[in-house]
Motif scaffolding. Sequence first.
Motif, mmCIF file in Angstrom:
data_model
loop_
_atom_site.group_PDB
_atom_site.id
_atom_site.type_symbol
_atom_site.label_atom_id
_atom_site.label_comp_id
_atom_site.label_asym_id
_atom_site.label_seq_id
_atom_site.Cartn_x
_atom_site.Cartn_y
_atom_site.Cartn_z
ATOM 1 N N ASP A 1 16.228 -10.992 3.519
ATOM 2 C CA ASP A 1 16.298 -10.807 2.071
ATOM 3 C C ASP A 1 15.476 -9.600 1.635
ATOM 4 O OD1 ASP A 1 17.932 -13.016 1.859
ATOM 5 O OD2 ASP A 1 16.256 -14.396 1.509
ATOM 6 N N GLU A 2 14.290 -9.427 2.221
ATOM 7 C CA GLU A 2 13.466 -8.265 1.899
ATOM 8 C C GLU A 2 14.108 -6.973 2.377
ATOM 9 O OE1 GLU A 2 12.454 -11.065 2.934
ATOM 10 O OE2 GLU A 2 10.859 -11.784 1.599
ATOM 11 N N VAL A 3 14.807 -7.053 3.520
ATOM 12 C CA VAL A 3 15.514 -5.861 4.027
ATOM 13 C C VAL A 3 16.533 -5.376 3.005
ATOM 14 C CG1 VAL A 3 17.147 -5.065 5.774
ATOM 15 C CG2 VAL A 3 15.154 -6.385 6.461
ATOM 16 N N ARG A 4 17.339 -6.309 2.512
ATOM 17 C CA ARG A 4 18.377 -5.918 1.552
ATOM 18 C C ARG A 4 17.770 -5.463 0.232
ATOM 19 N NH1 ARG A 4 23.934 -6.564 1.466
ATOM 20 N NH2 ARG A 4 24.656 -5.178 -0.198
ATOM 21 N N LEU A 5 16.673 -6.085 -0.188
ATOM 22 C CA LEU A 5 16.030 -5.699 -1.440
ATOM 23 C C LEU A 5 15.476 -4.274 -1.351
ATOM 24 C CD1 LEU A 5 15.183 -6.690 -4.270
ATOM 25 C CD2 LEU A 5 13.022 -7.459 -3.244
ATOM 26 N N VAL A 6 14.807 -3.943 -0.253
ATOM 27 C CA VAL A 6 14.269 -2.589 -0.087
ATOM 28 C C VAL A 6 15.394 -1.568 -0.016
ATOM 29 C CG1 VAL A 6 12.965 -1.094 1.475
ATOM 30 C CG2 VAL A 6 12.156 -3.410 1.009
ATOM 31 N N PHE A 7 16.476 -1.913 0.688
ATOM 32 C CA PHE A 7 17.594 -0.974 0.806
ATOM 33 C C PHE A 7 18.246 -0.721 -0.546
ATOM 34 C CE2 PHE A 7 22.072 -0.021 1.483
ATOM 35 C CZ PHE A 7 22.006 1.024 2.396
ATOM 36 N N ASP A 8 18.474 -1.786 -1.317
ATOM 37 C CA ASP A 8 19.148 -1.619 -2.603
ATOM 38 C C ASP A 8 18.298 -0.838 -3.603
ATOM 39 O OD1 ASP A 8 21.312 -3.011 -1.644
ATOM 40 O OD2 ASP A 8 20.654 -4.948 -2.440
ATOM 41 N N ARG A 9 16.967 -0.952 -3.507
ATOM 42 C CA ARG A 9 16.095 -0.275 -4.474
ATOM 43 C C ARG A 9 15.624 1.096 -3.991
ATOM 44 N NH1 ARG A 9 12.112 -5.053 -6.871
ATOM 45 N NH2 ARG A 9 13.771 -6.345 -7.770
ATOM 46 N N ALA A 10 16.052 1.486 -2.802
ATOM 47 C CA ALA A 10 15.599 2.770 -2.255
ATOM 48 C C ALA A 10 16.175 3.925 -3.083
ATOM 49 C CB ALA A 10 16.017 2.900 -0.799
ATOM 50 N N GLU A 11 15.322 4.889 -3.442
ATOM 51 C CA GLU A 11 15.766 6.065 -4.185
ATOM 52 C C GLU A 11 16.352 7.128 -3.262
ATOM 53 O OE1 GLU A 11 12.681 7.570 -6.627
ATOM 54 O OE2 GLU A 11 12.212 5.644 -7.586
ATOM 55 N N GLU A 12 16.028 7.072 -2.000
ATOM 56 C CA GLU A 12 16.531 8.063 -1.043
ATOM 57 C C GLU A 12 16.945 7.342 0.235
ATOM 58 O OE1 GLU A 12 14.886 11.911 1.511
ATOM 59 O OE2 GLU A 12 13.798 11.208 -0.264
ATOM 60 N N THR B 1 10.896 4.433 3.778
ATOM 61 C CA THR B 1 11.859 3.372 3.456
ATOM 62 C C THR B 1 12.462 2.798 4.733
ATOM 63 O OG1 THR B 1 12.383 4.350 1.309
ATOM 64 C CG2 THR B 1 14.000 2.845 2.258
ATOM 65 N N ASN B 2 12.803 3.669 5.660
ATOM 66 C CA ASN B 2 13.359 3.207 6.934
ATOM 67 C C ASN B 2 12.319 2.412 7.733
ATOM 68 O OD1 ASN B 2 15.626 4.602 6.176
ATOM 69 N ND2 ASN B 2 15.190 6.391 7.441
ATOM 70 N N SER B 3 11.060 2.837 7.680
ATOM 71 C CA SER B 3 10.018 2.094 8.388
ATOM 72 C C SER B 3 9.843 0.703 7.802
ATOM 73 C CB SER B 3 8.692 2.865 8.328
ATOM 74 O OG SER B 3 8.796 4.117 8.960
ATOM 75 N N VAL B 4 9.902 0.593 6.484
ATOM 76 C CA VAL B 4 9.769 -0.724 5.846
ATOM 77 C C VAL B 4 10.956 -1.610 6.195
ATOM 78 C CG1 VAL B 4 9.656 -1.911 3.628
ATOM 79 C CG2 VAL B 4 8.326 0.172 3.982
ATOM 80 N N ILE B 5 12.170 -1.047 6.156
ATOM 81 C CA ILE B 5 13.368 -1.829 6.499
ATOM 82 C C ILE B 5 13.285 -2.316 7.940
ATOM 83 C CG2 ILE B 5 15.861 -1.664 6.858
ATOM 84 C CD1 ILE B 5 15.996 0.219 4.484
ATOM 85 N N MET C 1 0.826 -1.206 0.000
ATOM 86 C CA MET C 1 0.000 0.000 0.000
ATOM 87 C C MET C 1 0.861 1.258 0.000
ATOM 88 S SD MET C 1 -2.968 -1.182 2.668
ATOM 89 C CE MET C 1 -3.915 0.294 2.358
ATOM 90 N N VAL C 2 2.016 1.188 0.666
ATOM 91 C CA VAL C 2 2.934 2.331 0.644
ATOM 92 C C VAL C 2 3.424 2.583 -0.777
ATOM 93 C CG1 VAL C 2 5.200 3.140 1.414
ATOM 94 C CG2 VAL C 2 3.628 2.090 3.047
ATOM 95 N N VAL C 3 3.769 1.510 -1.477
ATOM 96 C CA VAL C 3 4.231 1.652 -2.863
ATOM 97 C C VAL C 3 3.107 2.189 -3.747
ATOM 98 C CG1 VAL C 3 5.126 0.409 -4.855
ATOM 99 C CG2 VAL C 3 5.965 -0.147 -2.568
ATOM 100 N N ALA C 4 1.881 1.665 -3.529
ATOM 101 C CA ALA C 4 0.763 2.108 -4.352
ATOM 102 C C ALA C 4 0.415 3.573 -4.100
ATOM 103 C CB ALA C 4 -0.459 1.228 -4.090
ATOM 104 N N SER C 5 0.659 4.060 -2.892
ATOM 105 C CA SER C 5 0.340 5.449 -2.573
ATOM 106 C C SER C 5 1.359 6.435 -3.110
ATOM 107 C CB SER C 5 0.218 5.616 -1.055
ATOM 108 O OG SER C 5 1.463 5.361 -0.428
ATOM 109 N N GLY C 6 2.507 5.929 -3.579
ATOM 110 C CA GLY C 6 3.544 6.802 -4.099
ATOM 111 C C GLY C 6 4.429 7.419 -3.041
ATOM 112 N N LEU C 7 4.341 6.955 -1.789
ATOM 113 C CA LEU C 7 5.150 7.516 -0.711
ATOM 114 C C LEU C 7 6.405 6.699 -0.431
ATOM 115 C CD1 LEU C 7 2.275 8.363 1.799
ATOM 116 C CD2 LEU C 7 3.477 9.947 0.277
ATOM 117 N N ALA C 8 6.626 5.633 -1.196
ATOM 118 C CA ALA C 8 7.762 4.764 -0.925
ATOM 119 C C ALA C 8 9.093 5.391 -1.297
ATOM 120 C CB ALA C 8 7.600 3.438 -1.677
ATOM 121 N N GLU C 9 9.069 6.491 -2.000
ATOM 122 C CA GLU C 9 10.331 7.099 -2.420
ATOM 123 C C GLU C 9 11.012 7.873 -1.307
ATOM 124 O OE1 GLU C 9 9.391 9.500 -5.731
ATOM 125 O OE2 GLU C 9 8.776 7.834 -7.029
ATOM 126 N N THR C 10 10.273 8.209 -0.256
ATOM 127 C CA THR C 10 10.862 8.990 0.830
ATOM 128 C C THR C 10 11.680 8.093 1.742
ATOM 129 O OG1 THR C 10 8.911 8.683 2.210
ATOM 130 C CG2 THR C 10 8.938 10.593 0.745
#
Length: 846
Positions: free
Chosen positions: A215-226, A201-205, A188-197
């Motif tokens: 594995d999801e931790v590293r994936l979110v960190f590597d794909r984080a724009e900020e 990103t830190n909350s998801v990690i 839902m965070v990704v769908a709302s467009g707020l995942a770029e902040t």
Amino acid sequence: MLLHRRRRPKPNPLLRKSPPTPARISPPPTDRRSSPAEAPRALNRRRPPLEPAAYAALLRAASRARSLPLGKLTHSHMLRAGYRPGLFLRNNLLAVYCRCGDMRHARLLFDGMPRRDAVTWNTLIAGYSSSSGGGGSTGGGATTRLALAAFRDARRDGVAVDRFTYAAVLAACGGAGDGRHGRAAHGMVVASGLAETAFLTNSVIDMYAKCGMIDEVRLVFDRAEERDEASWNLLLSAYVRMGWPEVAVHVLVWMHRSGVKLDSFALGGILKACSELEGSEDVRRMLHGCVVKVGLDLDMFVGSAMVDMYAKNGGLEEAIKVFDCIPNQNVVVYSAMIAGFARLGNDPCPEIRIEAIRLFSNLLRMRIKPSRFTFKSVLEVCNLTNALHCGRQIHAHVIFNGFQEDEFIANVLINLYSKARSVNDSLRCFHMTPKQDVFTWTSMITAFADNENFEKSLDLFIELLNVGNEPDQFTLSNVMNACAALSIPVTCKQIHCYTVKSGLDQFTVCGNSQIAMYRSMGDLKASKKTFEQITCLDTLSWSTMVLSYAVHGHENEALLLLQKMKDCRVGINDIAFLAVLIACSQLGLADEGFRHYDSMKSEHGCAPNSKHKASVVDLLCRVGKIAEAEDFILRSGSENDPILWHALLRACRIHGDKERGIKTGEKLMELEPFAARSYVVLYNLYMDAGKISLAMRTRGLMRERGMSKETGISWAEFGGSIHCFADGDNSCLQNTAVHTRLEELLIRVKQKTERGGTDIWELGFQSRKVGKNSLGRHGELLGVALGLSTFPSSAPVTVMKNQRISWESHETLKLLSEGENREIIVRDLTHFHHFNQGSCSCRDYW
């Protein structure tokens, strides 16, 4: 009665006066006093409310200090004054209840609010989120469901959820370890467009890290724009949480090369992780240098982590240097240093550990209040150094500081008093704790077992089950050890069944104790079956099985299993060496036994103890080298150990070396002046040698010192009950029937075998009166007679005895096993005797 008027206080110029209300002017006061009837009316008048800014300031203070009484007092003042706060103050009041963990009143306040906005919903969801981590009164899963329900209600009401709403939902899922709902919230965070902040990103990690989804931790960190510094620290702490210090070190190097500023949180976490990393001295020094370069070597948090890192890995001198460099040490630094002394293992001498006591004394002298961790660490030091008196004094400080109900401290105190053979004090500590933790029960069960109170250990285990607590694998392991000492077959099998039903039989520690339990019962087949069913064998599993083969007369199987251990590259410990020495002794393999004994310290680093040396003495004596065995005792450095001399004395009696036996017996009297068995053995030796006067003097010394021979007791389990037989005790009515059965069995054996003749009759059946013959006074024979009459013809008979079996009983049982075609198992003080077809597994040497 004269009344003095109170002086009116002077107005404070710093306080701003509120302008007078022009609508109503109060009349001037008169000298007439108010009547008693008007007093209650004055008390019931409403007090004027405070200014909204004053209410806001009080609620902010209550929220900042997490003071629920101040928040309730402010709320009460609003209600009594009839003040109706607006949305802003209601949100502040809701925040106070949520931050203080009172979610019941928070929900009541929320349901009564006429208007709500996004801040209101965020505050409620955040309150449920903080309660899901264990701080609330309800369980983590329940509060997570409430937080998600509040999130759904907010979206249903059309509230524009923002990043703070999503952060609260993600925190709730992470606190409860709910990865499924957390993944949905991430979508839902990704769908709302707020995942770029970076904030979300830190909350998801953090959510994935708390759920163990690395594995999801590293994936979110590597794909984080900020990313920010918190993103890197969360990634680092995720690997630390997973127990991967090597990867965490690489992340730290990556952070440094990326120009990220290293703070105390990152360095403290990586230092804590590397404290568990063995054989990484270069990594520890590199981290220490990094801490000094960034200027955090004087930080309390980082300093305590460095002390802990060095102390856990044996760097005591480095830990002390770091400790001395930290200014204004607090309780955290002191606790880390004291814990360092407690974690040094058994190598350091007690004088070094006394420094931990000195540090604790300095802590009290500086009027720093110790924490529960401080008390636990310093009591562990007292336990390792056997400092019971010092431990009692620290126990008094525990009570003075109100930690007597802490279960972690209680576990250490129970172990401390148990090690000092003061099991009653251990029981008092056990009763002072709430006993919510199964470790407390396990510590007390272990204390009873270590002090040979095996019945009480089993009773406490039954009490544990009655109160509804679930034992763990360590609890059952100690219960099995108690059952092994009691040698009660039915109880042992019941414990085994409970272990299987609870699913704890999959743990190796339970399997190892089960092997030893069946070995003590004499059931070698069950021990072998348990060994084959263990999925993850460790060194103790192999060594316990090797010992089981050795003590039950299967020496070749023991040697073959030891060779298989070596082929599988399994480390050989002291138990395996004891087993192989016993096997070599029973087979008469003196050269091979000495080869294994010499390899203990040179190749495997195991220091021989008294049992190993006694096995070597027994090995030499079996092949007739009694003089060499005596020389070995004198050269072994354990010439004052009674166990070795008892092994030599046993050989002297078997080989008929009366002079050396008398000299050995006199040596044992010096080493054990209050051991009755030494006097009894020496008395028999004097009588065999014809030295009647010395024998009478030995008996006189025994009488003068108030010692008596220990009564021989044999016991066995038949029909679900324990039957005990004391040597020479014919008082029990049941013994009359058992005596008759035993005499009938021996008469039948005499009729079936030609080996009986007059020799069997000379063993004690010259008298035809029941209970008056010498064989009828041996408890083990009575137990075997009852077993042969009770059990089916195919079942073996097992009897336990607290003393060494006599020669008359040994020879009689050999004939009974041949005549009845049955296996008879007798466990005495030193050996397992498996009688089968007229022979014994001890080969007539015991």
